[in-house]
Design an enzyme around this catalytic site. Structure first.
Site, mmCIF file in Angstrom:
data_model
loop_
_atom_site.group_PDB
_atom_site.id
_atom_site.type_symbol
_atom_site.label_atom_id
_atom_site.label_comp_id
_atom_site.label_asym_id
_atom_site.label_seq_id
_atom_site.Cartn_x
_atom_site.Cartn_y
_atom_site.Cartn_z
ATOM 1 N N GLY A 169 55.816 69.793 19.852
ATOM 2 C CA GLY A 169 56.619 70.861 20.455
ATOM 3 C C GLY A 169 58.076 70.480 20.567
ATOM 4 N N GLY A 170 58.621 70.654 21.767
ATOM 5 C CA GLY A 170 60.036 70.381 21.985
ATOM 6 C C GLY A 170 60.413 68.945 21.661
ATOM 7 N N GLY A 404 77.546 69.909 -14.773
ATOM 8 C CA GLY A 404 77.950 70.144 -13.386
ATOM 9 C C GLY A 404 77.740 68.908 -12.536
ATOM 10 N N ALA A 405 76.737 68.125 -12.890
ATOM 11 C CA ALA A 405 76.450 66.926 -12.092
ATOM 12 C C ALA A 405 77.620 65.941 -12.153
ATOM 13 C CB ALA A 405 75.161 66.275 -12.574
HETATM 14 C C1 HXC Z 1 51.677 67.336 30.822
HETATM 15 C C2 HXC Z 1 50.577 65.950 29.382
HETATM 16 C C3 HXC Z 1 51.156 66.627 28.287
HETATM 17 C C4 HXC Z 1 52.034 67.699 28.542
HETATM 18 C C5 HXC Z 1 49.907 65.059 27.538
HETATM 19 N N1 HXC Z 1 49.815 65.006 28.871
HETATM 20 N N2 HXC Z 1 50.711 66.053 27.151
HETATM 21 N N3 HXC Z 1 50.851 66.311 30.633
HETATM 22 N N4 HXC Z 1 52.277 68.012 29.819
HETATM 23 N N5 HXC Z 1 52.632 68.354 27.561
HETATM 24 C C6 HXC Z 1 49.041 64.054 29.667
HETATM 25 C C7 HXC Z 1 47.556 64.241 29.567
HETATM 26 O O1 HXC Z 1 47.122 65.172 30.521
HETATM 27 C C8 HXC Z 1 47.042 62.846 29.863
HETATM 28 O O2 HXC Z 1 47.069 62.652 31.262
HETATM 29 C C9 HXC Z 1 48.103 61.960 29.272
HETATM 30 O O3 HXC Z 1 49.259 62.761 29.149
HETATM 31 C C10 HXC Z 1 47.736 61.447 27.893
HETATM 32 O O4 HXC Z 1 47.307 62.541 27.094
HETATM 33 P P1 HXC Z 1 45.998 62.475 26.210
HETATM 34 O O5 HXC Z 1 45.740 63.862 25.723
HETATM 35 O O6 HXC Z 1 44.907 61.789 26.962
HETATM 36 O O7 HXC Z 1 46.468 61.520 25.031
HETATM 37 P P2 HXC Z 1 46.184 61.627 23.479
HETATM 38 O O8 HXC Z 1 44.713 61.859 23.267
HETATM 39 O O9 HXC Z 1 46.802 60.425 22.877
HETATM 40 O O10 HXC Z 1 46.951 62.918 22.974
HETATM 41 C C11 HXC Z 1 48.360 62.982 23.057
HETATM 42 C C12 HXC Z 1 48.854 64.414 22.705
HETATM 43 C C13 HXC Z 1 48.045 65.432 23.531
HETATM 44 C C14 HXC Z 1 48.633 64.638 21.203
HETATM 45 C C15 HXC Z 1 50.343 64.449 22.974
HETATM 46 O O11 HXC Z 1 48.085 65.031 24.928
HETATM 47 C C16 HXC Z 1 48.591 66.810 23.421
HETATM 48 O O12 HXC Z 1 48.295 67.505 22.462
HETATM 49 N N6 HXC Z 1 49.344 67.237 24.463
HETATM 50 C C17 HXC Z 1 49.885 68.564 24.494
HETATM 51 C C18 HXC Z 1 50.953 68.746 23.465
HETATM 52 C C19 HXC Z 1 51.616 70.076 23.610
HETATM 53 O O13 HXC Z 1 51.071 71.118 23.232
HETATM 54 N N7 HXC Z 1 52.790 70.103 24.322
HETATM 55 C C20 HXC Z 1 53.502 71.266 24.646
HETATM 56 C C21 HXC Z 1 54.277 71.653 23.409
HETATM 57 S S1 HXC Z 1 55.211 73.107 23.663
HETATM 58 P P3 HXC Z 1 46.143 61.579 31.986
HETATM 59 O O14 HXC Z 1 46.360 61.851 33.436
HETATM 60 O O15 HXC Z 1 44.745 61.833 31.531
HETATM 61 O O16 HXC Z 1 46.642 60.233 31.583
HETATM 62 C C22 HXC Z 1 56.734 72.533 23.881
HETATM 63 C C23 HXC Z 1 57.699 73.631 24.039
HETATM 64 C C24 HXC Z 1 59.117 73.187 23.924
HETATM 65 O O17 HXC Z 1 57.011 71.396 23.886
HETATM 66 C C25 HXC Z 1 59.796 74.059 22.946
HETATM 67 C C26 HXC Z 1 61.238 73.781 22.871
HETATM 68 C C27 HXC Z 1 61.793 74.306 21.558
#
Ligand code: HXC
Length: 510
Positions: A169-170, A404-405
């Site tokens: 994401g961001g 051209g290159a």
């Molecule tokens: C809050 C988050 C989080 C998030 C992960 N965690 N992503 N908490 N916000 N975005 C937390 C989990 O709850 C977990 O907490 C810990 O971080 C580790 O995550 P896991 O899933 O256990 O790790 P892993 O299996 O390695 O996976 C990592 C990951 C996955 C691939 C990043 O967590 C994931 O897909 N997260 C969401 C990604 C996402 O969709 N983000 C939002 C994107 S939208 P605990 O307590 O268990 O340790 C965005 C918009 C911005 O960013 C746009 C601007 C242009």
């Protein structure tokens, strides 16, 4: 008093633990270092000064108010790399997956603002699950605040991103606006939407590695400029890159001590060009023989190999190199190589890094794939970038400079300062065979006549002297003396002053 000091140490200890020992162990088990360990390796020993160690988020939704770890998922501050100042943020995956909250963003913004005021680069060590889901729009706002600063800092201070974990994401858009992105093999990913979303929306089944791993982004998408084996190698290579760069756009890149004679003669270069003009040779050999101590820091080495870009030093001073590579696609220009080189030329120009261009180019790659993909516009990017660049530009044509290159590759006509050619150079609209087939189509069934025409064309155009007669080539030089000639050329250009007309900004064909 003693109690107060102990309390400070206790709090510091808590902050250093981030999301706790269990999550630190999990980070290590994945072959990743923690946010603080990474900073230690990146910066000079004992040079790190931390900001905002005790910042905690202010969110109250989804029960998150009960969990307010110090630092809020990012370690920020400044330090030095080989004595030169740099600002750093390092996301802590052990705290909410390194996700970005309002306060996490504020910490990053604070050091970016200071970096701009003090004229020092920013290095971001990214390891983040993107926007903190519990914070909703507040975290999106935080991202936008970082983006805006990335944009304002572009061209003012170098910005380097290292992707050291899953970045979604961001978390990928801020790096995308920085000057360089590097990844770590097998442990880092970048994607706008992850594999699960991809499956839901497009029905494609893809792994995280296939979708956004280091190999994808260094070879296919070209989003990343390079990938390293592990965290340790990545951080030491970033230190190496940092040494080539100036601190900001008002300063020159540092001059490093050098132990290599600028007038070094390389007799082996006299035989670098094969007798057969269609046979390739390795342009990297020439780059290494021109560079101080043969040291070359290549950027995007796994993408568009028909052009080579990267940094060398000559007489201790940083020079950006752009070179056609005859070993790949005969060194022709195409969409990918034009984009790659254009971006590099613009980086060099923004930061006052002189550019050395080594030319052996048979032209633009023909075909529907290229035309449908917009090679006209992408090729124009490189043309535009060279033409607008005001830094010292030294060009050496080793062999082909066709069509051209020829114009595009930092020719005299695009304000090249020194345009040298080797005696083996062929500067013409096209190669002899192609030219004769067009000019003497009616004689194509008479092989002897065509052979004579081809010889005639080669005698007339397959050399650098026609261009030299017109002053488009400043001098035809001995290959063996290339380092010396190039070093003297850049030395003479140290005081170069050239400004483009005032404008708000240009409109490069994006
Ligand atoms: C809050 C988050 C989080 C998030 C992960 N965690 N992503 N908490 N916000 N975005 C937390 C989990 O709850 C977990 O907490 C810990 O971080 C580790 O995550 P896991 O899933 O256990 O790790 P892993 O299996 O390695 O996976 C990592 C990951 C996955 C691939 C990043 O967590 C994931 O897909 N997260 C969401 C990604 C996402 O969709 N983000 C939002 C994107 S939208 P605990 O307590 O268990 O340790 C965005 C918009 C911005 O960013 C746009 C601007 C242009």
């Amino acid at each position: 008093m003693k109690d107060i000091l102990q309390e400070l140490e206790r709090r510091r200890g808590e902050a250093r633990l981030g999301g706790g020992q269990r999550r630190i162990d999990a980070q290590h088990a994945r072959g990743k270092l923690t946010a603080r360990e990474r900073i230690e390796l990146l910066l000079d020993e004992e040079s790190f000064e931390e900001f905002d160690m005790f910042v905690a988020h202010r969110s109250t939704d989804f029960g998150i108010e009960a969990d307010r770890p110090y630092g809020d998922g990012v370690v920020t501050g400044w330090g030095t790399i080989n004595g030169r100042m740099v600002y750093v943020f390092s996301q802590d995956f052990t705290v909410f997956g390194g996700s970005l909250s309002e306060t996490h963003a504020q910490k990053i913004c604070k050091i970016m603002d200071m970096a701009m005021q003090n004229g020092a680069p920013v290095i971001g060590l990214n390891d983040s699950g993107g926007a903190r889901i519990q914070e909703g729009v507040a975290s999106l706002a935080g991202y936008a605040d970082v983006f805006q600063r990335n944009i304002m800092a572009s061209g003012v201070i170098p910005q380097i991103s290292v992707i050291m974990g899953p970045c979604a994401g961001g978390a990928v858009y801020s790096p995308a606006m920085t000057d360089f992105i590097f990844m770590v093999q097998d442990t880092s990913y970048m994607f706008v939407t992850g594999p699960d979303v991809v499956k839901t929306v497009t029905n494609e089944v893809v792994t995280a590695e296939q979708l956004g791993g280091a190999s994808t982004h260094t070879r296919k998408s070209s989003v990343a400029d390079g990938a390293f084996r592990d965290d340790v190698e990545a951080l030491s290579e970033i230190r190496r890159l940092f040494d080539f760069l100036p601190l900001n756009n008002r300063e020159k890149a540092p001059t490093r001590p050098f132990f290599d004679d600028p007038a070094r003669i390389e007799p082996s270069l006299d035989t670098l060009i094969p007798d057969n003009p269609n046979q390739p040779y390795d342009m990297k050999e020439l780059i290494a023989k021109i560079a101080d101590e043969g040291d070359f820091y290549e950027i995007q080495k796994d993408f568009a190999g028909n052009i080579i870009v990267g940094f060398i030093r000559i007489e201790g001073q940083t020079v950006g190199v752009v070179a056609n590579q005859p070993m790949v696609l005969a060194g022709c220009l195409d969409i990918d190589s034009s984009r790659k080189a254009a971006r590099f030329v613009r980086f060099c120009d923004a930061f006052e890094i002189p550019i050395l261009t080594l030319v052996d180019v048979p032209g633009f790659l023909p075909g529907t794939g290229q035309e449908y993909g917009g090679v006209i516009k992408h090729g124009a990017k490189l043309l535009f970038a060279y033409g607008e660049a005001t830094v010292p530009k030294v060009t050496v044509i080793t062999r082909k400079a066709y069509g051209g290159a020829y114009d595009v590759m930092a020719s005299k006509h695009l304000r090249g300062d020194f345009n040298y050619a080797w005696p083996t150079a062929e500067i013409a609209v096209m190669g002899a065979k192609g030219a004769v087939e067009i000019l003497y189509r009616s004689e194509l069934d008479q092989p002897e006549k065509i052979a004579a025409r081809t010889k005639d064309y080669e005698d007339r155009f397959a050399n650098p002297f026609v261009a030299a007669e017109k002053g488009f080539i400043d001098e035809v030089i001995q290959p063996r003396s290339t380092r010396k000639r190039v070093a003297r050329a850049f030395a003479s250009l140290r005081g170069k002053q050239l400004a483009n007309p005032w404008k708000k900004h240009d409109n490069i064909p994006l």
